[in-house]
Design a protein around this motif. Structure first.
Motif, PDB file in Angstrom:
ATOM      1  N   GLU A  86      99.137 -20.723 -86.111  1.00 17.11           N
ATOM      2  CA  GLU A  86      98.984 -22.058 -85.530  1.00 17.11           C
ATOM      3  C   GLU A  86      97.546 -22.317 -85.095  1.00 17.11           C
ATOM      4  N   ILE A  87      96.891 -21.317 -84.544  1.00 14.43           N
ATOM      5  CA  ILE A  87      95.509 -21.504 -84.080  1.00 14.43           C
ATOM      6  C   ILE A  87      94.574 -21.753 -85.256  1.00 14.43           C
ATOM      7  N   VAL A  88      94.742 -20.991 -86.322  1.00 15.72           N
ATOM      8  CA  VAL A  88      93.871 -21.166 -87.492  1.00 15.72           C
ATOM      9  C   VAL A  88      94.116 -22.519 -88.150  1.00 15.72           C
ATOM     10  N   LYS A  89      95.376 -22.942 -88.226  1.00 18.86           N
ATOM     11  CA  LYS A  89      95.667 -24.252 -88.820  1.00 18.86           C
ATOM     12  C   LYS A  89      95.058 -25.392 -88.017  1.00 18.86           C
ATOM     13  N   GLU A  90      95.037 -25.265 -86.693  1.00 22.20           N
ATOM     14  CA  GLU A  90      94.420 -26.300 -85.863  1.00 22.20           C
ATOM     15  C   GLU A  90      92.915 -26.397 -86.075  1.00 22.20           C
ATOM     16  N   LYS A  91      92.296 -25.301 -86.442  1.00 19.42           N
ATOM     17  CA  LYS A  91      90.850 -25.297 -86.652  1.00 19.42           C
ATOM     18  C   LYS A  91      90.457 -25.797 -88.040  1.00 19.42           C
ATOM     19  N   LEU A  92      91.435 -26.018 -88.908  1.00 19.79           N
ATOM     20  CA  LEU A  92      91.162 -26.494 -90.268  1.00 19.79           C
ATOM     21  C   LEU A  92      91.915 -27.793 -90.522  1.00 19.79           C
ATOM     22  N   PRO A  93      91.576 -28.873 -89.831  1.00 22.08           N
ATOM     23  CA  PRO A  93      92.364 -30.103 -89.972  1.00 22.08           C
ATOM     24  C   PRO A  93      92.129 -30.839 -91.282  1.00 22.08           C
ATOM     25  N   GLU A  94      91.006 -30.608 -91.952  1.00 18.44           N
ATOM     26  CA  GLU A  94      90.683 -31.369 -93.157  1.00 18.44           C
ATOM     27  C   GLU A  94      91.366 -30.827 -94.401  1.00 18.44           C
ATOM     28  N   LEU A  95      91.933 -29.644 -94.336  1.00 15.43           N
ATOM     29  CA  LEU A  95      92.548 -29.037 -95.510  1.00 15.43           C
ATOM     30  C   LEU A  95      94.023 -29.402 -95.600  1.00 15.43           C
ATOM     31  N   SER A  96      94.566 -29.287 -96.790  1.00 14.22           N
ATOM     32  CA  SER A  96      95.991 -29.547 -96.998  1.00 14.22           C
ATOM     33  C   SER A  96      96.817 -28.369 -96.485  1.00 14.22           C
ATOM     34  N   ASP A  97      98.115 -28.578 -96.348  1.00 11.97           N
ATOM     35  CA  ASP A  97      98.991 -27.521 -95.852  1.00 11.97           C
ATOM     36  C   ASP A  97      99.039 -26.327 -96.801  1.00 11.97           C
ATOM     37  N   GLU A  98      98.965 -26.613 -98.085  1.00 13.27           N
ATOM     38  CA  GLU A  98      98.987 -25.520 -99.063  1.00 13.27           C
ATOM     39  C   GLU A  98      97.732 -24.657 -98.957  1.00 13.27           C
ATOM     40  N   ASP A  99      96.578 -25.307 -98.819  1.00  9.22           N
ATOM     41  CA  ASP A  99      95.336 -24.557 -98.674  1.00  9.22           C
ATOM     42  C   ASP A  99      95.318 -23.754 -97.373  1.00  9.22           C
ATOM     43  N   LYS A 100      95.822 -24.346 -96.300  1.00  8.53           N
ATOM     44  CA  LYS A 100      95.887 -23.614 -95.027  1.00  8.53           C
ATOM     45  C   LYS A 100      96.766 -22.380 -95.148  1.00  8.53           C
ATOM     46  N   GLU A 101      97.891 -22.524 -95.850  1.00 11.10           N
ATOM     47  CA  GLU A 101      98.802 -21.385 -95.991  1.00 11.10           C
ATOM     48  C   GLU A 101      98.153 -20.277 -96.823  1.00 11.10           C
ATOM     49  N   ASP A 102      97.434 -20.648 -97.886  1.00 10.71           N
ATOM     50  CA  ASP A 102      96.747 -19.634 -98.700  1.00 10.71           C
ATOM     51  C   ASP A 102      95.685 -18.898 -97.887  1.00 10.71           C
ATOM     52  N   ILE A 103      94.954 -19.638 -97.080  1.00 14.62           N
ATOM     53  CA  ILE A 103      93.917 -19.014 -96.255  1.00 14.62           C
ATOM     54  C   ILE A 103      94.525 -18.050 -95.255  1.00 14.62           C
ATOM     55  N   ILE A 104      95.580 -18.472 -94.593  1.00 17.76           N
ATOM     56  CA  ILE A 104      96.203 -17.625 -93.570  1.00 17.76           C
ATOM     57  C   ILE A 104      96.816 -16.374 -94.190  1.00 17.76           C
ATOM     58  N   VAL A 105      97.447 -16.514 -95.348  1.00 16.97           N
ATOM     59  CA  VAL A 105      98.039 -15.350 -96.014  1.00 16.97           C
ATOM     60  C   VAL A 105      96.965 -14.333 -96.373  1.00 16.97           C
ATOM     61  N   ALA A 131      84.091 -24.781 -90.266  1.00 16.07           N
ATOM     62  CA  ALA A 131      84.857 -24.977 -89.032  1.00 16.07           C
ATOM     63  C   ALA A 131      84.348 -24.100 -87.889  1.00 16.07           C
ATOM     64  N   ASN A 132      83.131 -23.557 -88.036  1.00 10.48           N
ATOM     65  CA  ASN A 132      82.499 -22.706 -87.016  1.00 10.48           C
ATOM     66  C   ASN A 132      83.320 -21.451 -86.722  1.00 10.48           C
ATOM     67  N   ILE A 133      83.891 -20.873 -87.769  1.00  9.83           N
ATOM     68  CA  ILE A 133      84.668 -19.645 -87.648  1.00  9.83           C
ATOM     69  C   ILE A 133      83.967 -18.566 -88.459  1.00  9.83           C
ATOM     70  N   ASP A 134      83.683 -17.447 -87.825  1.00 11.02           N
ATOM     71  CA  ASP A 134      83.143 -16.308 -88.532  1.00 11.02           C
ATOM     72  C   ASP A 134      84.125 -15.147 -88.465  1.00 11.02           C
ATOM     73  N   TYR A 135      83.739 -14.012 -88.994  1.00 12.90           N
ATOM     74  CA  TYR A 135      84.658 -12.875 -89.055  1.00 12.90           C
ATOM     75  C   TYR A 135      84.977 -12.347 -87.662  1.00 12.90           C
ATOM     76  N   THR A 136      84.001 -12.367 -86.761  1.00 15.93           N
ATOM     77  CA  THR A 136      84.246 -11.892 -85.397  1.00 15.93           C
ATOM     78  C   THR A 136      85.273 -12.766 -84.691  1.00 15.93           C
ATOM     79  N   THR A 137      85.205 -14.077 -84.908  1.00 14.03           N
ATOM     80  CA  THR A 137      86.182 -14.988 -84.301  1.00 14.03           C
ATOM     81  C   THR A 137      87.586 -14.710 -84.823  1.00 14.03           C
ATOM     82  N   LEU A 138      87.718 -14.504 -86.128  1.00 13.85           N
ATOM     83  CA  LEU A 138      89.030 -14.189 -86.698  1.00 13.85           C
ATOM     84  C   LEU A 138      89.567 -12.863 -86.155  1.00 13.85           C
TER      85      LEU A 138
END
Length: 414
Positions: free
Chosen positions: A315-334, A295-302
């Motif tokens: 919300e911003i991170v979830k918008e950048k990961l549209p292909e993943l499921s809600d559960e996967d997005k939540e795990d990534i954000i946590v 998704a063109n996100i590196d550590y500096t962007t985060l």
């Protein structure tokens, strides 16, 4: 966990325009590598035409990994001060050259073969699911500044796998090199461990399919010989599957940028890559890391998003990961939030220094102290006393170490 490099296809699917079909010559080619990562090396390069062939082994700097060793039946051995390639099957040492010498000879062979056949440009055909071989070849050419000379001779690359999949999808399910050789070429028990054989098979498969297309028969059942199809027919059939050299260079650069983003994200998932975690958790973390990098996100962007938009970070991170499921997005954000709120300290270096393990250093230092204390006892005249027995013999008696220490502390010299 060592993973194969995932090649990002950055070609724009632009059709390569071929001016005069009689100016092009089809080459079969393939390589053996030390692994399936972009940092691996070429250890065998081969080319094939019905009138000429090229075959050269390359001595890599790194050893061949276990998977590549079983795939290509090659390994590296050490003989005294020298390293060499050995054929695992025949147990023979192979003559090899440096990578730059082999690449220069390969380019010279392409140039001489074109000149002998009266052609101007070459089209290289290889059977592979991904574009790993092409990327690794271009990367090696860039390292030795040989890409300009190579681009003067080669117009592009064609994938035999995509070509066969398009024309045989109604009659076949699997399009591996072994299955295609058995069905189309009527060849059983073939050895596809060597690049020379794979290059020849890729050329023969393309030639066979071009004959069946020219005859209007798409089942691909009959076996044909090499003289029944012209170079113009093969060039015309491969023109829609041809990828320009510039597009392959862009694919290489895109893959390198993806790997750089993945490497920067290792800081977030560092604890999941240790051997204390299970294989399932490690694979899951690698998948999340790769999804973020795609998704063109590196550590500096985060880090920037966390500093500037902490309230709307989720919300911003979830918008950048549209292909993943809600559960996967939540795990990534946590995981990301937990990393920024409680960053893990860097692991301390091993005891005893970087080069030697702690137990060896502790063992050697204790021996040194023992030797030192023993020598001090022998050289210190205050630590021994002479006693004469009844027979007139003199014996030496050592004083206890604690007595010696107390004596010196009190300032008494006995």
């Amino acid at each position: 966990m060592v993973q194969n490099t995932e090649i990002i296809d950055a070609s724009r699917n632009n059709m390569v325009v071929l001016d005069n079909l009689s100016d092009y010559l089809i080459f079969g080619w393939d390589i053996d590598t030390t692994g399936r990562r972009l940092l691996d090396e070429i250890c065998h390069i081969a080319g094939y035409t019905p009138k000429s062939a090229f075959n050269q082994y390359i001595m890599p700097h790194n050893d061949i990994d276990q998977v590549a060793r079983k795939r290509h039946l090659l390994c590296t051995i050490t003989m005294g001060r020298f390293r060499a390639l050995k054929d695992v099957k025949s147990n023979k040492t192979l003559k090899s050259k440096s990578e730059i010498s082999a690449l220069v000879e390969f380019i010279e062979w392409l140039e001489q073969t074109l000149k002998d056949n009266g052609k101007k440009k070459a089209i290289l055909v290889c059977h592979e699911v991904s574009k790993f071989n092409t990327c690794l070849l271009i990367k090696s050419l860039l390292v030795y500044n040989l890409l300009d000379k190579f681009s003067e001779l080669v117009v592009g690359f064609a994938n035999c796998h995509s070509f066969a999949q398009t024309h045989c999808q109604d009659t076949m399910v699997t399009f591996s090199l072994r299955v295609l050789s058995k069905v189309l070429l009527d060849k059983d028990h073939i050895d596809i461990s060597k690049a020379t054989e794979r290059a020849k098979l890729a050329y023969d498969i393309v030639q066979h399919l071009c004959v069946t297309l020219g005859n209007g028969d798409g089942d691909g059942k009959e076996v044909v010989t090499g003289s029944e199809v012209s170079e113009e027919t093969k060039t015309k059939a491969l023109s829609t599957f041809l990828t320009a050299l510039d597009d392959e260079v862009n694919t290489l650069h895109s893959t390198q940028e993806l790997l750089a983003r993945q490497k920067s994200l290792n800081t977030v998932y560092q604890k999941f890559f240790s051997y204390h975690t299970s294989t399932t958790e490690r694979k899951k973390a690698i998948g999340y890391r790769n999804s973020i990098a795609k998704a063109n996100i590196d550590y500096t962007t985060l880090q920037t998003l966390w500093t500037d938009n902490r309230d709307s970070f989720k919300e911003i991170v979830k918008e950048k990961l549209p292909e993943l499921s809600d559960e996967d997005k939540e795990d990534i954000i946590v995981t990301i939030i937990k990393h920024f709120e409680n960053p893990e300290p860097d692991s301390p270096p091993p005891k005893g220094g970087r080069r030697y393990g702690g137990r060896f250093r502790r063992h050697s230092s204790s021996n040194k102290d023992t030797r030192k204390s023993t020598s001090d006892k022998e050289n210190d005249p205050s630590s021994v006393s002479s006693i004469s027995d009844a027979n007139g013999h003199t014996t030496v008696e050592e004083k206890p170490q604690n007595e010696i220490s107390i004596t010196h502390e009190n300032g008494d010299n006995k």
